[in-house]
Enzyme design. Structure first.
Site, mmCIF file in Angstrom:
data_model
loop_
_atom_site.group_PDB
_atom_site.id
_atom_site.type_symbol
_atom_site.label_atom_id
_atom_site.label_comp_id
_atom_site.label_asym_id
_atom_site.label_seq_id
_atom_site.Cartn_x
_atom_site.Cartn_y
_atom_site.Cartn_z
ATOM 1 N N ASP A 249 -40.792 -68.949 -50.474
ATOM 2 C CA ASP A 249 -39.608 -69.051 -49.625
ATOM 3 C C ASP A 249 -38.425 -69.298 -50.563
ATOM 4 O O ASP A 249 -38.231 -70.406 -51.063
ATOM 5 C CB ASP A 249 -39.803 -70.218 -48.648
ATOM 6 N N GLN B 100 -33.316 -71.103 -50.461
ATOM 7 C CA GLN B 100 -32.420 -71.931 -51.276
ATOM 8 C C GLN B 100 -32.475 -71.517 -52.741
ATOM 9 O O GLN B 100 -31.450 -71.439 -53.424
ATOM 10 C CB GLN B 100 -32.799 -73.423 -51.160
ATOM 11 N N LYS C 192 -26.994 -67.539 -47.529
ATOM 12 C CA LYS C 192 -27.006 -68.747 -48.371
ATOM 13 C C LYS C 192 -26.322 -68.477 -49.707
ATOM 14 O O LYS C 192 -26.150 -69.387 -50.506
ATOM 15 C CB LYS C 192 -28.446 -69.186 -48.648
ATOM 16 N N HIS D 156 -39.838 -75.563 -44.948
ATOM 17 C CA HIS D 156 -39.005 -75.274 -43.781
ATOM 18 C C HIS D 156 -39.946 -74.707 -42.709
ATOM 19 O O HIS D 156 -40.937 -74.046 -43.040
ATOM 20 C CB HIS D 156 -37.976 -74.227 -44.206
ATOM 21 N N CYS E 177 -35.092 -78.574 -39.886
ATOM 22 C CA CYS E 177 -36.206 -77.614 -39.724
ATOM 23 C C CYS E 177 -37.378 -77.980 -40.633
ATOM 24 O O CYS E 177 -38.043 -77.100 -41.192
ATOM 25 C CB CYS E 177 -35.773 -76.180 -40.011
HETATM 26 N N1 PMP Z 1 -36.333 -71.671 -45.790
HETATM 27 C C1 PMP Z 1 -35.441 -72.536 -46.267
HETATM 28 C C2 PMP Z 1 -35.816 -73.417 -47.419
HETATM 29 C C3 PMP Z 1 -34.175 -72.604 -45.687
HETATM 30 O O1 PMP Z 1 -33.276 -73.471 -46.169
HETATM 31 C C4 PMP Z 1 -33.857 -71.749 -44.603
HETATM 32 C C5 PMP Z 1 -32.489 -71.808 -43.944
HETATM 33 N N2 PMP Z 1 -32.127 -73.082 -43.522
HETATM 34 C C6 PMP Z 1 -34.828 -70.855 -44.160
HETATM 35 C C7 PMP Z 1 -36.048 -70.840 -44.770
HETATM 36 C C8 PMP Z 1 -34.563 -69.900 -43.028
HETATM 37 O O2 PMP Z 1 -33.570 -68.984 -43.394
HETATM 38 P P1 PMP Z 1 -32.916 -68.028 -42.281
HETATM 39 O O3 PMP Z 1 -32.498 -68.928 -41.159
HETATM 40 O O4 PMP Z 1 -31.762 -67.400 -42.995
HETATM 41 O O5 PMP Z 1 -33.961 -67.058 -41.864
#
Ligand code: PMP
Length: 406
Positions: free
Chosen positions: A202, A205, A228, A125, A364
């Protein structure tokens, strides 16, 4: 197939599941973006705002003591969710994005220099890629990529050569938000530790969808978000392994993170307060604690088992459509695909007309889209409250869209 019997009553915990969208039953398949919230979480937040909505730490009065106790209890609950050792630290942040930026700028910039390597994957991401690009710019370190195959799977036999004695940081996703793929963490962590590299995971998920123990998977840093996993938005955590916290510098300066302030110099409070400057997201933290209690009560093993089974059904059913291209590999509750000849955005808009919520675009993760040679995908992502009927609705919707565009 039917929904696991023990999970069926849990559907009643989510008021929004009985909502309608575009005049149809609401079918929510966008859990990769955020999860829905159960009553217990909504009530924990409401109860803070209606019964004791005062500031923490500073007050000597009863309500402030209650707010402080609830805030501290949430931290313990979050630590318990990931099986954090007592000498590790759980720092509240605004979410995974801030957690990774905290690692990058309160730790990595001081521990990485020119000649060092930071290893990531093309699965990341943007929030686990862009901060590392910036750390490389600031320090002169080199950004390198752990190879992945055409289906976005980490090449297991390349891990040993990719993590070198120059690698200072391995920043890797726990679970891809695009394909749901879970990299071979144990091999990555073991190899990184052998070479003296820190592992930043990270867990946005991963922590929401799988049982995670940082004692069994000894990463140095684990970043995750409450929203999440049934919690509120704007709150998350950074777990820091014992030993690493002493290597971190404060990331923001101000109230609550200090021990003593003099006119020209100051000293810092011990962690975690040292990394939580200013009035925190108190309601968010309380909601986060309630969310961790909720998902633990449902059972992380039950959640993972249900999603694996329903995820297989999802991938099989969508994969049976001869006008669809699938990406990634099976194994979890996230499925990315495209309807041939139809832009993903049009697929998403068409499904919305049927009350079905999916995500479309690059999620993203633009480098992964480039790797798959697409501009975007349609992503259906499950949680434990999804049922086979949701998948059936999606499949029927895709057939309708194909007919309209044919
Ligand atoms: N990493 C992953 C794998 C994600 O799915 C997300 C959220 N889409 C994020 C990072 C970022 O999380 P947040 O927007 O809650 O900071």
């Amino acid at each position: 197939m039917s929904i696991t019997a023990e999970l069926e009553p849990k559907l009643l915990d989510f008021p929004i599941l009985s909502a309608r969208s575009r005049g149809k039953d609401f079918v929510y398949l966008d859990n990769g973006a955020t999860s829905l919230k159960p009553r217990s979480v909504i009530e924990a937040i409401t109860s803070y705002y209606t019964e004791y909505s005062v500031n923490i730490h500073r007050g000597v009065y009863e309500m402030s003591e209650r707010a402080t106790a609830e805030y501290d209890r949430s931290r313990e609950d979050v630590a318990a969710l990931i099986d954090a050792p007592t000498d590790g630290q759980v720092i509240f942040t605004s979410g995974t994005t801030e957690s990774i930026n905290m690692v990058a700028f309160s730790w990595a910039v001081g521990h990485v220099s020119s000649g060092d390597e930071i290893l990531v994957t093309l699965l990341e991401h943007h929030s686990n890629l862009v901060p590392w690009q910036q750390v490389c710019r600031a320090t002169g370190a080199e950004l390198r990529f752990l190879p992945i195959g055409p289906d976005g799977v980490v090449s297991q036999d390349r891990i040993d050569e990719a993590i070198t004695t120059k690698t200072r940081v391995v920043a890797v996703t726990g679970m891809s938000n695009v394909t749901g793929y879970v990299p071979p963490h144990h091999t990555i962590v073991a190899t990184a530790r052998e070479r003296g590299a820190a592992v930043v995971m990270d867990g946005a998920q991963f922590v929401a969808h799988r049982p995670v123990s940082v004692q069994e998977l000894p990463v140095d840093f684990l970043a995750f978000s409450a929203h999440k996993m049934c919690g509120p938005t704007g709150i998350g955590a950074l777990y820091v392994a014992p030993g690493r916290v002493a290597e971190m510098e404060p990331y923001q300066y101000g109230g609550d993170m200090i021990q003593a302030v003099h006119a020209t110099e100051s000293t810092w409070a011990p962690a975690p307060a040292r990394f939580e400057a200013g009035t925190p997201n108190i309601a968010g933290a309380i909601g986060f604690g309630a969310a961790t209690r909720y998902v633990r009560d449902v059972g992380m093993d039950a959640i993972a088992a249900h999603e694996t089974e329903l995820g297989r059904y999802l991938r099989d059913k969508v994969g049976e459509l001869d006008f669809v291209t699938l990406y990634g590999v099976p194994g979890t509750g996230i499925c990315s695909f495209n309807v041939r000849g139809v832009h993903p955005h049009d697929v998403g808009t068409g499904l919305d007309q049927l009350g079905i919520a999916v995500r479309t675009g690059f999620h993203c993760a633009q480098p992964l889209m480039e790797h798959f040679n697409v501009t975007g995908t349609v992503r259906a992502s499950l949680y434990f409250y999804n049922r086979p009927e949701d998948v059936d609705a999606l499949v029927a919707g895709l057939v309708r869209i194909r007919d309209i565009f044919a």
